[in-house]
Design a protein around this motif. Sequence first.
Motif, PDB file in Angstrom:
ATOM      1  N   UNK A 127      32.413 -13.933 -26.091  1.00 20.66           N
ATOM      2  CA  UNK A 127      32.615 -15.060 -26.629  1.00 20.66           C
ATOM      3  C   UNK A 127      33.940 -15.460 -26.779  1.00 20.66           C
ATOM      4  N   UNK A 128      34.840 -14.754 -27.120  1.00 22.06           N
ATOM      5  CA  UNK A 128      36.402 -14.880 -27.521  1.00 22.06           C
ATOM      6  C   UNK A 128      37.050 -15.164 -26.143  1.00 22.06           C
ATOM      7  N   UNK A 129      36.852 -14.213 -25.189  1.00 20.58           N
ATOM      8  CA  UNK A 129      37.255 -14.381 -23.917  1.00 20.58           C
ATOM      9  C   UNK A 129      36.942 -15.403 -23.100  1.00 20.58           C
ATOM     10  N   UNK A 130      35.605 -15.791 -23.196  1.00 19.31           N
ATOM     11  CA  UNK A 130      35.234 -16.960 -22.642  1.00 19.31           C
ATOM     12  C   UNK A 130      35.643 -18.151 -23.138  1.00 19.31           C
ATOM     13  N   UNK A 131      36.067 -18.070 -24.453  1.00 15.48           N
ATOM     14  CA  UNK A 131      36.599 -19.348 -25.041  1.00 15.48           C
ATOM     15  C   UNK A 131      38.195 -19.617 -24.905  1.00 15.48           C
ATOM     16  N   UNK A 132      38.808 -18.283 -24.809  1.00 16.03           N
ATOM     17  CA  UNK A 132      40.270 -18.329 -24.690  1.00 16.03           C
ATOM     18  C   UNK A 132      40.858 -18.474 -23.409  1.00 16.03           C
ATOM     19  N   UNK A 133      39.982 -18.011 -22.314  1.00 16.11           N
ATOM     20  CA  UNK A 133      40.506 -17.808 -20.881  1.00 16.11           C
ATOM     21  C   UNK A 133      40.801 -19.233 -20.274  1.00 16.11           C
ATOM     22  N   UNK A 134      39.886 -20.027 -20.573  1.00 18.00           N
ATOM     23  CA  UNK A 134      40.173 -21.639 -20.008  1.00 18.00           C
ATOM     24  C   UNK A 134      41.149 -22.132 -20.260  1.00 18.00           C
ATOM     25  N   UNK A 135      41.744 -21.679 -21.639  1.00 19.84           N
ATOM     26  CA  UNK A 135      42.714 -22.514 -22.419  1.00 19.84           C
ATOM     27  C   UNK A 135      44.065 -21.780 -22.178  1.00 19.84           C
ATOM     28  N   UNK A 136      44.151 -20.651 -21.904  1.00 21.96           N
ATOM     29  CA  UNK A 136      45.370 -20.108 -21.378  1.00 21.96           C
ATOM     30  C   UNK A 136      45.782 -19.739 -20.283  1.00 21.96           C
ATOM     31  N   UNK A 137      44.736 -19.635 -19.148  1.00 18.92           N
ATOM     32  CA  UNK A 137      44.523 -19.317 -17.983  1.00 18.92           C
ATOM     33  C   UNK A 137      44.035 -20.447 -17.221  1.00 18.92           C
ATOM     34  N   UNK A 138      44.632 -21.081 -16.231  1.00 23.62           N
ATOM     35  CA  UNK A 138      43.857 -22.103 -15.817  1.00 23.62           C
ATOM     36  C   UNK A 138      42.791 -21.677 -14.795  1.00 23.62           C
ATOM     37  N   UNK A 139      41.786 -21.276 -15.253  1.00 17.76           N
ATOM     38  CA  UNK A 139      40.738 -20.573 -14.602  1.00 17.76           C
ATOM     39  C   UNK A 139      39.449 -20.553 -15.609  1.00 17.76           C
ATOM     40  N   UNK A 140      38.228 -20.940 -15.076  1.00 17.79           N
ATOM     41  CA  UNK A 140      37.177 -20.614 -15.937  1.00 17.79           C
ATOM     42  C   UNK A 140      36.552 -19.264 -15.658  1.00 17.79           C
ATOM     43  N   UNK A 141      37.160 -18.203 -16.233  1.00 18.83           N
ATOM     44  CA  UNK A 141      36.685 -16.748 -16.162  1.00 18.83           C
ATOM     45  C   UNK A 141      35.587 -16.516 -17.199  1.00 18.83           C
ATOM     46  N   UNK A 142      34.786 -15.592 -17.020  1.00 22.51           N
ATOM     47  CA  UNK A 142      33.552 -15.078 -17.726  1.00 22.51           C
ATOM     48  C   UNK A 142      33.349 -13.759 -17.558  1.00 22.51           C
ATOM     49  N   UNK A 143      33.108 -13.101 -18.542  1.00 16.72           N
ATOM     50  CA  UNK A 143      32.784 -11.604 -18.379  1.00 16.72           C
ATOM     51  C   UNK A 143      31.202 -11.369 -17.761  1.00 16.72           C
ATOM     52  N   UNK A 144      31.290 -10.507 -16.800  1.00 16.39           N
ATOM     53  CA  UNK A 144      29.900 -10.542 -16.146  1.00 16.39           C
ATOM     54  C   UNK A 144      29.116  -9.293 -16.770  1.00 16.39           C
TER      55      UNK A 144
END
Length: 150
Positions: free
Chosen positions: A55-72
């Motif tokens: 959850x932390x990664x999926x919340x932070x990734x689009x806000x710090x990296x211009x990409x909608x990344x998720x952990x699979x």
Amino acid sequence: MRSRLAAVSALVAASCATPALAADYYQAAPAPAVIVTTAKVPACDDSRVLAQVEDQFEYGAPRTIPAALAVVEFSGLFEKAYQPMGGHKEIERRYCQGTALISSGEQRTFYYVIEYPLGFAGVGWRAEGCVLGLDPWKIYGANCESLRRF
């Protein structure tokens, strides 16, 4: 008679010089070490911990990296260090490492720490993670160093 007495005393002296072994001597194998843990933080592979890190990664990734990344998927999870409470340590910590399959298809190393009592309002535990190479603001230091525990 005198030579006989000398021979007997020499025999007695020789037998006293070596240790006597009893016929019923038995040395038991040492008892296996029993490790009793009273940890207040869950294990590295606990699903609740992984959910918090995800959850932390999926919340932070689009806000710090211009990409909608998720952990699979998470794999290869293991504990790197455990610091129990006690003495001068007021916070219990478990440092962990694993591999995360990211939605971009990359497999990346990630580090995470589980801490108690640092949950919401100081109640319970919390988990924080860092995916190697995907922390452009270096929140956890260069190469996630603050969560690594070498």
